[in-house]
Write an enzyme that holds these catalytic residues in place. Sequence first.
Site, PDB file in Angstrom:
ATOM      1  N   TYR A 157       0.835  -1.197   0.000  1.00  0.00           N
ATOM      2  CA  TYR A 157       0.000   0.000   0.000  1.00  0.00           C
ATOM      3  C   TYR A 157       0.874   1.252   0.000  1.00  0.00           C
ATOM      4  CZ  TYR A 157      -3.726  -3.258   1.082  1.00  0.00           C
ATOM      5  OH  TYR A 157      -4.607  -4.306   1.029  1.00  0.00           O
ATOM      6  N   ASN A 180     -12.087  -1.139  -5.193  1.00  0.00           N
ATOM      7  CA  ASN A 180     -11.811  -1.368  -6.606  1.00  0.00           C
ATOM      8  C   ASN A 180     -12.959  -2.162  -7.234  1.00  0.00           C
ATOM      9  OD1 ASN A 180     -10.747  -2.052  -9.144  1.00  0.00           O
ATOM     10  ND2 ASN A 180      -9.472  -3.682  -8.293  1.00  0.00           N
ATOM     11  N   CYS A 221      -6.052  -5.668  -7.728  1.00  0.00           N
ATOM     12  CA  CYS A 221      -5.925  -5.311  -6.313  1.00  0.00           C
ATOM     13  C   CYS A 221      -5.392  -6.478  -5.491  1.00  0.00           C
ATOM     14  CB  CYS A 221      -7.258  -4.804  -5.767  1.00  0.00           C
ATOM     15  SG  CYS A 221      -8.666  -5.856  -6.093  1.00  0.00           S
ATOM     16  N   HIS A 222      -5.505  -7.701  -6.018  1.00  0.00           N
ATOM     17  CA  HIS A 222      -4.950  -8.858  -5.298  1.00  0.00           C
ATOM     18  C   HIS A 222      -3.428  -8.800  -5.236  1.00  0.00           C
ATOM     19  CE1 HIS A 222      -5.020 -10.092  -9.555  1.00  0.00           C
ATOM     20  NE2 HIS A 222      -3.975 -10.855  -9.261  1.00  0.00           N
ATOM     21  N   GLU A 277      -0.219 -16.656 -10.391  1.00  0.00           N
ATOM     22  CA  GLU A 277       0.754 -15.756 -11.003  1.00  0.00           C
ATOM     23  C   GLU A 277       2.187 -16.048 -10.552  1.00  0.00           C
ATOM     24  OE1 GLU A 277      -0.444 -11.685 -10.573  1.00  0.00           O
ATOM     25  OE2 GLU A 277      -2.456 -12.099 -11.350  1.00  0.00           O
TER      26      GLU A 277
END
Length: 166
Positions: free
Chosen positions: A99, A122, A130-131, A157
């Site tokens: 953040y 979001n 946002c993850h 990912e």
Amino acid sequence: MSSAFTLMQSPVGTLTLVARGECLAAVLWEQERENRVRLGEVHRDDEKPILREAARQLDEYFAGQRQRFELALDFVGTAFQRQVWAALLTIAFGQTRSYSDIARQIGNPSAVRAVGAANGRNPISIIAPCHRVIGASGSLTGFAGGIPAKQYLLALEGQQSQAWDF
């Protein structure tokens, strides 16, 4: 302007895809918190081209065949929220940011909590990733889709950590 939606099945549950005009306006979770994203009047349209294309690209993402989305997006929020959401779009597949990283990126380093709040609102989850935003310590913090969904997306990912309980 009314919005159209369709539902899609995914490895993280049923997702609700919402379009406003010819743009994707939201990707919502099965257990969505009431009023997290305000949409106004919404009707079902499983044939709307932008919704079909969003579902196709999300299917490719979940199959490990897509790392970047190519969709017209319609973010509705405050100027600050849109700034945060635009910063989310710069986080590459397989990368994470804190953040505070996002706060510095948008030129407001003291706005860490406000960045967290905007991240939590979001409307276009997964596509505006946002993850990929985690705590400064590397911890997985709150996520509209739930921590298990966040873990799944990060693992998909290639962002695995021994500290995460799979």
